[in-house]
Design an enzyme around this catalytic site. Sequence first.
Site, mmCIF file in Angstrom:
data_model
loop_
_atom_site.group_PDB
_atom_site.id
_atom_site.type_symbol
_atom_site.label_atom_id
_atom_site.label_comp_id
_atom_site.label_asym_id
_atom_site.label_seq_id
_atom_site.Cartn_x
_atom_site.Cartn_y
_atom_site.Cartn_z
ATOM 1 C CG MET A 1 -8.199 -3.122 -29.354
ATOM 2 S SD MET A 1 -9.913 -3.535 -29.061
ATOM 3 C CE MET A 1 -9.758 -4.907 -27.925
ATOM 4 C CB CYS A 2 -4.703 -1.103 -23.923
ATOM 5 S SG CYS A 2 -6.395 -1.594 -23.524
ATOM 6 C CB THR A 3 -1.266 3.115 -25.026
ATOM 7 O OG1 THR A 3 -2.070 3.705 -26.038
ATOM 8 C CG2 THR A 3 0.165 3.572 -25.190
#
Length: 670
Positions: free
Chosen positions: A530-532
Site C-alpha cells: 500500500m505504501c511506495t
Amino acid sequence: MPIVQFAPFASLVQPAFWHELTTLKIDVLRLSDDALPISGSYSVGRSITDRETGTEIALPCNLSVGPESFDKNAQPGSGAFLVKGHFKNYNTIEDFKAADKTALFNAEAEKMWDAIITTRDTSALNNFLLITYADLKKYKYYYWFAFPAFVAKPAWEIDDLGWRTASEGLTHESLSSIHAQLRTKHLPFFLVLASGDIAPIESYSPNTADQTIGFVDPSANPTNPGWPLRNLLAYLHALYPATTTKLRILCWRDTDVPSSPTGWKSRIGNLHIDPSAAAADVRPSAIGWEKNPQGKLAPRLADLAPMMDPVRLADQAVDLNLKLMRWRILPSLDLEKISSTRCLLLGAGTLGCYVARTLMGWGVRDITLVDSGKVSFSNPVRQPLFEFEDCIDGGKPKAECAAARMKKIFPGINATGHTLSIPMPGHPVLPASVEQTKADVRKLEELIDAHDAVFLLMDSRESRWLPTVICAAKGKIVLNAALGFDTFLVMRHGVRASLVRPGETQLGCYYCNDIVAPADSLTDRTLDEMCTVTRPGLAPIAASTAVELLSSVLQHPDGNHAAAPPPNSDPTALTGAGVLGLVPHQLRGFLAQFRNLHIVGAAYDRCTGCSEAVLKAYETQGFDMILQALNDDKFLPKLTGLDKLYEEGQKALEEVDWDVEDEGDDFEAV
C-alpha cells in the site's frame, strides 16, 4: 560685467528605466559592454510656489530618462525635446570603478565638437553620456551621467541689465507668435528674426542684423540659464567669431501664453565675450560630470529593492537565474516556451511534489495538481510541499495543500489543486455512483484540455489508463514516471498513429509493452504494497528526470515528434538532439548500479491505452465507452483484439507436443 552662470543638467531617472535596463542586460547585452545609443528628454524649466512663504522655488534643470530611452525610435512627450547620448554598462563593479572616465568623456565631447565644425548640426549640442553597473541580484544600480559642455575662455558676461523678463525685450504679440511657432516647429535652438518668424539656428547669418538667439531653457532659475546655452554659445562663436561677441539671448520658459502681457516666464539678456577671444582652432576643454547628492564628483546609487514589491523581486530573480544560462552556455534556449507551458500533475505525492518543485525551478508559472488523498504523517519527510501541521486532524487535501505551499514558496506561481478520484479499469462503478463518476471524468477532461503537458505520477498501473486515453485523443504531451524499490521508469508517450509524420516511428505509451489490460491491482494489498517502498533518493531523481525530459521535448524543433535515440547508441552522440541534448523515449534508472538505460518502445496497434481502436471508441462514445472499460474487464481486450491474441496463443500452446521420451537414467533421481 557679471560672468554668466549656468544651471547644470540634473539627471532624472524614472524607476521604470532600471527595470528596462534589467531586461536589456539579461536578454540582449548579457556580457557585452559595448556602448549603445540612448535618448533622454527635457522641457522648459518649471518652478513651484512655497505654500508658507509664497516664494517661487526653481526646480532642477532636469534631463529625464525612462524605459523608452533604449528605443531607437523613441519620441519625446508633448512639450519635451529629444536628447541623444551613449550608454555603457559594465559587467562588474570593479570594471565600473576602473573605467577610464576621462577618455570616455573626451570621446563624447570630441563627437559633439566634430558635429559643430563639420556638419554644423545643433542636434548634438545636448549629447550626454551614461555609464552604469547593474547588480541584478540586489537590484542596486550604480550610475554616472556626464553632460559635456565647452568652456569659454574668457567667460561670457552679461550686461548691467542682467536677465530680465522677456516682455521687457519683446512685445506680447511677438512672444505669442514665438510660442505658436515653437508648438509646430519644435526647435530646441532657434533664431527670432526681425520679421517675428523663428528659424533653425543653423540658418544664422552673420550679415543679418537684429537676430535674437533663442533656446528652450530647462532652467527656471531667474539668474542662471540652463546648460544647453553653454554649447549653443560655443557653437556660434566657433563658427562666426567676428559677429558673435555680442548676442541677445532669449531663454524660453513658457508652456502657455500668459493672460497678462507681464506674465511671461521667459528671460532675455545681452551677453558679451572679449572681442580678442578668437575662435578655437582645436576643441576647447569641456566639463560636465554630474555631482552626486553630496556635491562630489562621484557616481550615484539607485537601490530599488526597498521600494519593490517582494513578489516582483522574486519573480525577476527566478527569471534571472534561468536567463543566465543563455549568456554563455545556451544562447538559443527558449525559456519563454518552457515558462509558458501549462502543466497538469496527476498525483501530488512524492513524485508530484518533486516534479512541481523542479517545474518551478524552470520558471513554469501555471501548475495544477490533482490528487484524491490527504496528507498523512509519513508524507512530510518524503514530500517537500508538506509540513507536520498539514497532517493534523485527518490531514489536509493533498492537491490543494501542495498548491497553497507552492504559492508560499513563490507568490508568482499560478498553482491550483483539485481533489479528484480518477476512475480506473477493474474498479466497477456502482449504479449509485455513475453520475459522480461521470462528473469526475468531465472534470478530468476539462483539466487536460486546459493544459499543454500532463504528468502521470500516480501509484497504480490502472490509474494511468484514463488520462493516457484522453491525452492521446487531445494530442497532449504526456510524461510518465513510476518507481520501484531502487529502479524507476521515466518516459514520454508518443503521438497517436493518425498524427505520425511520414518517415516517423510511432513511439509507444505506458501500456504498449503489455498484452494485459489494466485491472485492479489495489485490492488485498499488504502494508508494504500500500505504501511506495522505495529508496528515498529515487523519487527526486525520477521527478527531475521527467521535468528535464519535458524541457528537452519543448526545446526540440520537432517537439513531441522528436525522434528517440536508438537503443545502445553512443550516449555522447547528439545526432538529432535539441538545444538541451537528446530526447529519449524511455529512461530506466537503476540506482543499485547508478546507471540509466535508454529504451525505445514502438507503439502497439492493440494497445489498450493509445491504439486507434481505443481512441476512436472514446471519441465517438465518450463516457459510455469509459464506463464499459471500468465495469467489464473483457471490454478492452475485445476492443483492441487482445482477446484474439490470447486465443491464438492458447491454440498454439495446445498444438505443442509436450511428451518427453524416456532417455534412460538421465532423469533418475539421485
